[in-house]
Scaffold this active site. Sequence first.
Site, PDB file in Angstrom:
ATOM      1  N   TYR A 141     -31.497 105.009 -78.802  1.00 19.51           N
ATOM      2  CA  TYR A 141     -30.554 103.902 -78.997  1.00 19.51           C
ATOM      3  C   TYR A 141     -29.120 104.315 -78.688  1.00 19.51           C
ATOM      4  O   TYR A 141     -28.340 103.505 -78.189  1.00 19.51           O
ATOM      5  CB  TYR A 141     -30.668 103.348 -80.420  1.00 19.51           C
ATOM      6  CG  TYR A 141     -31.851 102.421 -80.574  1.00 19.51           C
ATOM      7  CD1 TYR A 141     -31.943 101.292 -79.774  1.00 19.51           C
ATOM      8  CD2 TYR A 141     -32.866 102.677 -81.475  1.00 19.51           C
ATOM      9  CE1 TYR A 141     -33.030 100.443 -79.877  1.00 19.51           C
ATOM     10  CE2 TYR A 141     -33.958 101.838 -81.589  1.00 19.51           C
ATOM     11  CZ  TYR A 141     -34.039 100.717 -80.795  1.00 19.51           C
ATOM     12  OH  TYR A 141     -35.106  99.885 -80.881  1.00 19.51           O
ATOM     13  N   GLU A 164     -59.472 116.917 -89.086  1.00 22.49           N
ATOM     14  CA  GLU A 164     -59.004 115.923 -88.116  1.00 22.49           C
ATOM     15  C   GLU A 164     -58.665 114.591 -88.766  1.00 22.49           C
ATOM     16  O   GLU A 164     -57.574 114.075 -88.592  1.00 22.49           O
ATOM     17  CB  GLU A 164     -60.058 115.701 -87.022  1.00 22.49           C
ATOM     18  CG  GLU A 164     -59.678 114.519 -86.097  1.00 22.49           C
ATOM     19  CD  GLU A 164     -60.635 114.289 -84.949  1.00 22.49           C
ATOM     20  OE1 GLU A 164     -61.428 115.206 -84.650  1.00 22.49           O
ATOM     21  OE2 GLU A 164     -60.580 113.204 -84.352  1.00 22.49           O
ATOM     22  N   ASP A 174     -64.094 116.102 -85.250  1.00 20.29           N
ATOM     23  CA  ASP A 174     -65.266 115.392 -84.728  1.00 20.29           C
ATOM     24  C   ASP A 174     -65.942 116.271 -83.683  1.00 20.29           C
ATOM     25  O   ASP A 174     -65.307 117.121 -83.058  1.00 20.29           O
ATOM     26  CB  ASP A 174     -64.845 114.076 -84.048  1.00 20.29           C
ATOM     27  CG  ASP A 174     -64.486 112.997 -85.077  1.00 20.29           C
ATOM     28  OD1 ASP A 174     -64.862 113.150 -86.252  1.00 20.29           O
ATOM     29  OD2 ASP A 174     -63.826 112.011 -84.682  1.00 20.29           O
TER      30      ASP A 174
END
Lengths: 609, 361
Positions: B93, B189, B241
């Site tokens: 910004y 995870e 996973d």
Amino acid sequence: MAARDKVMSLTKADELAQKQRVISVAEFFSRNRHLLGFDNPRKALLTCVKEAVDNALDACEEADILPEISVVIYDLQNNRFRIAVEDNGPGIVEKQIPRIFAKLLYGSKFFKLSQTRGQQGIGISAAVLYGQLTTGKPAKVWSKIAPDRPAHYFELTVDTQKNEAAVHLHEEREWKKDDGTPKEHGTRIEVDLEGLYQRGLWSVDAYLLHTAIVNPHATIFYVAPDGKQASYVRVSDKLPPKPAEIKPHLHGVELGQMMKMLESTESRTLQSFLTSEFTRVGAVTAKEICENAALLPNTPPKKMSREMGEKLMQGIAKSRLLNPPTDCLSPIGEELLEKGLRKEINAEFFCSVTRPPSVYRGNPFLIEVGIAYGGDQKADTQANLLRFANRVPLLYQQGACAVSEALTAVNWKPYGLQQSGSSTPTGPVTILVHICSVWVPFTSESKEAVAHYPEIINEMRLALQDAGRRLQAYVMKRQRVAKELKKRGYIEKYIPHVSGALQEILGLSKADVEKTEKDLVKLMEKHRGKVDAEPEENEEFDEGLSLAKLEHEEDIPAEMEGDAPDAPQSGQQPDNPAEKGAQKTEKQPDSPAEGEAKKKGKKGVQRTL
Amino acid sequence: MSKKTLQEIKRIAREVHESIQKLKQPKLQSPLRSLSNVHYNAKDGYFEIGKAMKSRMLTASTIRTFAQTLRMMALSKNLVETDDIATKREAYYVSKNWGEARFYEQMESDTIMDDIEAMLLVNREQIGFIPEEKSGEVAGRLTVIDKDSDTGKEVKIDCTKMGSGAYSIPSSVEELQFETNAEFILAIETGGMFQRLVKHNYWKKAKCILIGMGGVPTRATRRFIRRLSDERKIPCYAFTDGDPYGWLNIYRTLKVGSGNAAHINEFFCVPNAKFFGITADDIEVYKLPTHPLKEVDIKRVKDGMKNDPFVQHYKEWQTALKKLVDMKVRAEQQALAIHGLNFVISDYLPEKLESEKSWLP
């Protein structure tokens, strides 16, 4: 019942027979004026001027005189105009004047094959006829052949029944120029006629501008009906080389014409007929033709039957003939063509191509192409196509012309123009195509469009492609420059940010920041090299002297886009002459001094008319 | 440290300025940050950045980023001088004041920021920028010693007393100190699995610290685990996973760092981490329910085989990836629930801890 029918039909036939009579050529044309280019009042005005100017230019060149022609159109109100065309040519001997101006199909050009503007000997007498039909007034002709000979003044009409000149008045007159000195030689014709004057694509103004482009050796003064004036000043003092006359070539002769020539020849044998009446036929070739035709070389031409004529034609087809000589062509030349374009069109880039001569149906011809790109011309309109035949502008029937076919057969995209499919290309460009030939094949007697001979279209295409390649080199360079400038502009946008950030980090003074910015610009220029930012100025452009210059670019009416071969009807054209008249390129007639000043000391400006 | 950063910014700016004064092309160079420009440093166990550089100069294609980099350096200088920070979003910004040189997307400003980092060989916190990203969560046998930002007094955070919640890793972890009696760190995870283990106080039984990574671990998470592991000499096991994303993106980044942050990987990775599961073998051994491998999974494996120096270095991973592709399946951590919700605590994790040979490097 069958018998009654027979009786009746006989009676009817008798009745009809009483009404049947010979129609004079003049009468025929008086009813079929469109055949000669008098379809509508606007076109009629143009055609009259055109015929007179073409004749004047031909006459001057034939007599080795640099043409100075004045064209004045007076508005006589109620759709009537008087055109006055005057030249400094050799003049016409007294007894020929009536026939030349008031007898149709009388002329010197029909019987010879040479590159002249006029061909058939109809033009100017048709203008006289049209004038007399629409206003009832005779044409007025002045002519003087030498300073020590009197000027002859005639008032003439065409006797339409006999196709003969009717002389209403003939007298010797004193003929003085504007400055009061006696006229040395030349011809002047005045015709009153019904017409319509509009500026724009098909106007007298456009015709004269185009004529000036391809006749850079001619000076033309013009006063329009509204009093606006224009001068097209010559940029070359060299007359075009006089085209040689040639005999017909066997490949261009058809059976009917051959039979006529056999009948009227003075040769006593077929062999001598062939060698003396045709070009490129020597004794050996003549014998070969006779052998191929199974005819004896000593056959008397007058004894040739139609069957023998047909055999002769077959023999000709089997024989190998040299192409006709091409010294009979007088092209404008690349240099002069470019000069002509430069003085009348304010563009950045010019190029021109003169092709070597070629042959269609035994007639030698030659194609020239000129291109003017950029400058004042609009980028989003179709290319401005200028067509010329033997230095005469062709204004009508563009769609029906071989030039248009050749133009759209070329793929212009690689050459830097826009083109959708095979249409007329779009871009800030004027494309000029000139065909010169001993016999330009037109699609009609009004001589508005060149016929579609494959040989001619092919030569046009080659010339356009050649010019296109030169255009390509320029457009590519221009695009490169534009791209480079864009890049520089982009870099320059960020220079203040570089210096600003450096100022923040290093606490540079204001002077340091300014110096850094200057250094950055210098650095960029050093790094990127120089560019030719400015397109070339056309210094030869004759700004003050032309009237129709910008106007003919403004309206691209329907005829240019489609293949509508019909001439437009008057009143349907989208130009509005009144507003467009007000242009900086025009001078008011009451300020001749200003006009003289604008001629910038060019040669051959003084009025000797 | 901040003084050095300032000096470095000024030195680079001065070089640019001097080049300009001599009318020589000024250049801003930073190491090329991508997988193609890293190699695996087997000795120290992380992705090391290569020699390829990218340059920004006064050319049409690089002038914009050249100016933006200088602008960003100026902003960084101000932040460091005033001991302030700006988030990556805030920096974006701030650029809206730069007129032509403003950023259109935060992606652009993030890239420039990373380039400056790489150019100065520092991390972004050192040049005054902090990420917006949500860092990992911690629960278990660990006390973090931090400082109160007002008083500067020490603050002790006991991660055993977070109830069913967790301690959130801050963006800057350099000044933190640790007290622990844990035997290992378990980096997990998914948030779901982390929640389950916290809920059942798994850390109590297993004597460990639980860290929920929530996907690819952030720099701060990696640095936090690294310091904890190095300084307290405790091993780190990763539990993700059983799919290429879990292995190549999450575990590989945790262990050796990323291509994009290659210039700082040396400190922002955990070279001694070991992969715990779920492995391809686990899928067979525990008869886990699976999903078919997706196109992107197969592509990720191919890319990894071809371009990832980490995979190229470890035969074990090549074998595992190949096996997964041959099986054409993947399995999630939560798939263990097929044998009962707490199967993971009662059976899976204890069994894995026992069998070191089932781990991957």
